[in-house]
Design a protein around this motif. Structure first.
Motif, PDB file in Angstrom:
ATOM      1  N   LEU A  62       0.838  -1.205   0.000  1.00 59.43           N
ATOM      2  CA  LEU A  62       0.000   0.000   0.000  1.00 59.43           C
ATOM      3  C   LEU A  62       0.870   1.251   0.000  1.00 59.43           C
ATOM      4  CD1 LEU A  62      -2.814  -1.028   2.504  1.00 59.43           C
ATOM      5  CD2 LEU A  62      -3.021  -0.740   0.018  1.00 59.43           C
ATOM      6  N   GLY A  63       1.943   1.224   0.772  1.00 58.62           N
ATOM      7  CA  GLY A  63       2.885   2.350   0.771  1.00 58.62           C
ATOM      8  C   GLY A  63       3.546   2.518  -0.584  1.00 58.62           C
ATOM      9  N   TYR A  64       3.917   1.420  -1.195  1.00 59.01           N
ATOM     10  CA  TYR A  64       4.561   1.445  -2.508  1.00 59.01           C
ATOM     11  C   TYR A  64       3.625   2.073  -3.549  1.00 59.01           C
ATOM     12  CZ  TYR A  64       7.168  -0.301  -6.542  1.00 59.01           C
ATOM     13  OH  TYR A  64       7.883  -0.399  -7.707  1.00 59.01           O
ATOM     14  N   ILE A  65       2.360   1.658  -3.517  1.00 60.05           N
ATOM     15  CA  ILE A  65       1.372   2.176  -4.468  1.00 60.05           C
ATOM     16  C   ILE A  65       1.087   3.650  -4.195  1.00 60.05           C
ATOM     17  CG2 ILE A  65      -1.061   2.019  -5.165  1.00 60.05           C
ATOM     18  CD1 ILE A  65      -0.747  -1.067  -4.659  1.00 60.05           C
ATOM     19  N   ALA A  66       0.927   4.001  -2.924  1.00 58.57           N
ATOM     20  CA  ALA A  66       0.622   5.390  -2.568  1.00 58.57           C
ATOM     21  C   ALA A  66       1.741   6.334  -2.993  1.00 58.57           C
ATOM     22  CB  ALA A  66       0.379   5.510  -1.070  1.00 58.57           C
ATOM     23  N   ALA A  67       2.976   5.889  -2.906  1.00 59.44           N
ATOM     24  CA  ALA A  67       4.118   6.740  -3.267  1.00 59.44           C
ATOM     25  C   ALA A  67       4.082   7.120  -4.743  1.00 59.44           C
ATOM     26  CB  ALA A  67       5.428   6.026  -2.940  1.00 59.44           C
ATOM     27  N   LYS A  69       1.401   7.820  -6.453  1.00 57.60           N
ATOM     28  CA  LYS A  69       0.301   8.732  -6.767  1.00 57.60           C
ATOM     29  C   LYS A  69       0.321  10.031  -5.988  1.00 57.60           C
ATOM     30  CE  LYS A  69      -2.854   5.278  -8.412  1.00 57.60           C
ATOM     31  NZ  LYS A  69      -4.182   5.190  -8.909  1.00 57.60           N
ATOM     32  N   TYR A  70       0.892  10.011  -4.796  1.00 56.26           N
ATOM     33  CA  TYR A  70       0.783  11.177  -3.913  1.00 56.26           C
ATOM     34  C   TYR A  70       2.140  11.574  -3.353  1.00 56.26           C
ATOM     35  CZ  TYR A  70      -4.051   9.589  -3.939  1.00 56.26           C
ATOM     36  OH  TYR A  70      -5.286   9.183  -4.330  1.00 56.26           O
ATOM     37  N   PRO A  71       2.434  12.875  -3.366  1.00 56.39           N
ATOM     38  CA  PRO A  71       3.653  13.322  -2.678  1.00 56.39           C
ATOM     39  C   PRO A  71       3.473  13.175  -1.168  1.00 56.39           C
ATOM     40  CG  PRO A  71       2.492  15.177  -3.671  1.00 56.39           C
ATOM     41  CD  PRO A  71       1.746  13.938  -4.042  1.00 56.39           C
ATOM     42  N   TRP A 113       6.754   2.861   0.790  1.00 62.62           N
ATOM     43  CA  TRP A 113       6.785   4.228   0.254  1.00 62.62           C
ATOM     44  C   TRP A 113       8.184   4.586  -0.226  1.00 62.62           C
ATOM     45  CZ3 TRP A 113       2.593   7.812   0.700  1.00 62.62           C
ATOM     46  CH2 TRP A 113       2.878   9.072   0.170  1.00 62.62           C
ATOM     47  N   LEU A 114       9.176   4.211   0.577  1.00 62.87           N
ATOM     48  CA  LEU A 114      10.565   4.542   0.252  1.00 62.87           C
ATOM     49  C   LEU A 114      11.205   3.526  -0.689  1.00 62.87           C
ATOM     50  CD1 LEU A 114      11.648   5.728   3.797  1.00 62.87           C
ATOM     51  CD2 LEU A 114      11.117   7.158   1.806  1.00 62.87           C
ATOM     52  N   LYS A 115      10.407   2.549  -1.104  1.00 67.71           N
ATOM     53  CA  LYS A 115      10.848   1.527  -2.054  1.00 67.71           C
ATOM     54  C   LYS A 115      12.085   0.765  -1.565  1.00 67.71           C
ATOM     55  CE  LYS A 115       8.803   3.800  -6.017  1.00 67.71           C
ATOM     56  NZ  LYS A 115       8.304   5.037  -5.467  1.00 67.71           N
ATOM     57  N   LEU A 116      12.049   0.393  -0.272  1.00 67.09           N
ATOM     58  CA  LEU A 116      13.103  -0.490   0.229  1.00 67.09           C
ATOM     59  C   LEU A 116      13.016  -1.804  -0.534  1.00 67.09           C
ATOM     60  CD1 LEU A 116      12.865  -0.058   4.127  1.00 67.09           C
ATOM     61  CD2 LEU A 116      14.375   1.118   2.525  1.00 67.09           C
TER      62      LEU A 116
END
Length: 143
Positions: A62-67, A69-71, A113-116
């Motif tokens: 979910l974090g990966y997808i959200a990153a 689309k949204y800043p 979100w940070l694509k670790l």
């Protein structure tokens, strides 16, 4: 056999749900099952760990997808941005603490979100969850 399967499935889904945004009580379910089935501790810990890890990876995705689309500043309040700051600072090591209530979900979301690296995220999340469930089972198995 069917009641064993249902109990194990219940443990898995409790662990999965507990590791997503929804609250859950997988620790209590595991503790009860360990106290009743001390001969199956490894199986019970394994099922809970896998379910909880998969739930955490759902949050990671979910974090990966959200990153995409949204800043970050437009989506997250200051409290949630703290998880992002921790993961930026500590990287995959922060995911060892993905088992913590509330903030652990934030770490998983931030990791995505940070694509670790997905691989290292799986490993570190799994280790953190395994240690937590092993400790719970050790207490309730009477050791």
């Amino acid at each position: 056999m069917p009641e064993d399967f249902l109990g194990l499935a219940g443990l898995f889904f409790s662990a999965f749900i507990s590791s997503t945004i929804a609250p859950g009580g997988s620790e209590a379910v595991l503790a009860l099952m360990v106290s009743e089935h001390q001969d199956q501790v490894i199986l019970l810990v394994g099922i809970a760990t896998i379910g909880n890890t998969l739930g955490a990876l759902t949050t990671w995705f979910l974090g990966y997808i959200a990153a995409k689309k949204y800043p970050i500043d437009s989506l997250l309040d200051t409290k949630k941005q703290k998880a992002i700051m921790w993961v930026r600072k500590w990287g995959r090591w922060a995911l060892l603490f993905s088992w913590l209530p509330v903030i652990g979900d934030g770490f998983c979301f931030a990791g995505g979100w940070l694509k670790l690296s997905l691989y290292s995220s799986i490993v570190f999340i799994f280790i953190g969850k395994l240690v937590r469930y092993a400790a719970i089972s050790w207490v309730f198995a009477g050791n």
